[in-house]
Design an enzyme around this catalytic site. Structure first.
Site, PDB file in Angstrom:
ATOM      1  N   PRO A   2       0.997  -1.268   0.174  1.00 11.59           N
ATOM      2  CG  PRO A   2       0.285  -1.380   1.920  1.00 11.59           C
ATOM      3  CD  PRO A   2       1.266  -1.435   1.165  1.00 11.59           C
ATOM      4  CD  GLU A   3       2.194   3.644  -3.909  1.00 14.52           C
ATOM      5  OE1 GLU A   3       3.376   4.331  -4.762  1.00 14.52           O
ATOM      6  OE2 GLU A   3       2.435   2.637  -5.766  1.00 14.52           O
ATOM      7  CG  HIS A 105       0.077 -15.356   5.375  1.00 15.78           C
ATOM      8  ND1 HIS A 105       1.913 -16.868   5.455  1.00 15.78           N
ATOM      9  CD2 HIS A 105       0.213 -16.524   4.298  1.00 15.78           C
ATOM     10  CE1 HIS A 105       2.347 -16.945   5.228  1.00 15.78           C
ATOM     11  NE2 HIS A 105       1.377 -17.122   3.792  1.00 15.78           N
ATOM     12  NE  ARG A 162      17.571  16.169  -0.714  1.00 15.77           N
ATOM     13  CZ  ARG A 162      18.484  15.970  -0.108  1.00 15.77           C
ATOM     14  NH1 ARG A 162      18.584  15.001  -0.339  1.00 15.77           N
ATOM     15  NH2 ARG A 162      18.135  16.162   1.450  1.00 15.77           N
TER      16      ARG A 162
END
Length: 281
Positions: A2-3, A105, A162
DNA sequence: ACAGGCTCCTGCAGGC
DNA sequence: TGCCTGCAGGAGCCTG
């Protein structure tokens, strides 16, 4: 798995179902992963606590916990503890009945006073569980900025100087917390930026476009309940629909929806990266 | 201050 | 059918 949009969807769903509920008993099914602190200590921090609320911080789900007695006193009392859940790649947080079949699980089952159960399931065990005692520890905070809240000036400042690629920068949780592989690729496509571009060399205009694309794509995905690429489901077991809106992610070789050029896949920062060589510069 | 590789795990799809 | 490889939404560690 998941994000940000998936974690947000799950946090909202769990919040709606367990806010105000009390944790009676905790069962942990494993003694190695996924515990950041010991199952015994986590159980102690969870049992007989009231769920004050559930929120997303970065890719983490934070369950705010109060002492059982706080129910009867002021609502503005700060939480006494937190249960911090990170879902890793395959983690799920589900609200079920106690009779619901226990999925393989399943690592944690929290029995609630309402008669429901909160379950943590994670086949690959990349997820993490941690309880925090706020008398002795600081509240959990994300290492980076929240992509839904960050303003233009701060966003631009994140990438200044960066030298890493913009894709790697988007995935770096200490810069932005919540972006993962799907939404990094999708936002770069929508902003017309190649994933290999050096983050510090993007113009202010490009970065503004990227911030807006990221915001749009994340908000759109939240409205659709996230992306169900394989087995992602929300707190009730319902799949999301944003995978139908993916324009490049996992569309290798398929025509770009804008120009028809086959979508290209490369390996960048160790992750599959998808982009249109014609639309992204 | 990175890039790149490797690691932690399980499960699935595809090729032979 | 089985066996192999590669791949998967994350992230921490180590080396160069």
């Amino acid at each position: 798995m998941p994000e940000l949009p998936e974690v947000e969807t799950i946090a909202r769903g769990v919040d709606a179902r367990v806010r105000g509920d009390r944790i009676l008993q905790v069962w942990f099914g494993s003694h190695r992963e996924p515990f950041k602190n010991s199952p015994a200590r986590q159980a102690k921090g969870l049992e007989d606590r009231v769920v004050l609320g559930v929120e997303r911080i970065g890719k983490h789900i934070v369950v705010q916990l109060g002492l059982a007695a706080t129910r009867h006193s002021s609502k503005s009392l700060p939480p006494a503890g937190q249960w911090v859940v990170h879902l890793g790649m395959t983690g799920r947080l589900l609200v079920t009945t106690p009779e619901a079949p226990v999925a393989p699980h399943t690592h944690a089952r929290l029995t609630l006073a309402s008669g429901r159960e909160l379950r943590f399931v994670d086949p690959r065990r990349f997820g993490r569980l941690e309880s925090r005692d706020l008398k002795r520890q600081k509240p959990f905070t994300a290492p980076g900025a929240d992509p839904l809240l960050v303003d233009s000036t701060s966003f631009v400042a994140l990438f200044r100087g960066r030298r890493l690629s913009i894709k790697a920068a988007l995935l770096n949780q200490s810069l932005l917390s919540g972006v993962g592989n799907i939404y990094a690729d999708e936002s770069l496509f929508r902003a017309g930026i190649r994933p290999r571009r050096q983050a510090g060399r993007l113009t202010r205009v490009e970065l503004d476009k990227l911030r807006q694309a990221l915001l749009d794509v994340l908000q759109h995905a939240i409205r659709l309940g996230g992306s169900s690429v394989s087995d992602y489901v929300d707190a009730e077991g319902v799949r999301g629909f944003f995978q139908l809106e993916h324009r490049v992610y996992q569309r290798t070789g398929e025509p770009c929806l804008t120009c028809g050029t086959p979508v290209r896949r490369i390996l960048l920062a160790g992750r599959s990266t998808h982009y249109c060589p014609h639309c992204q510069h």
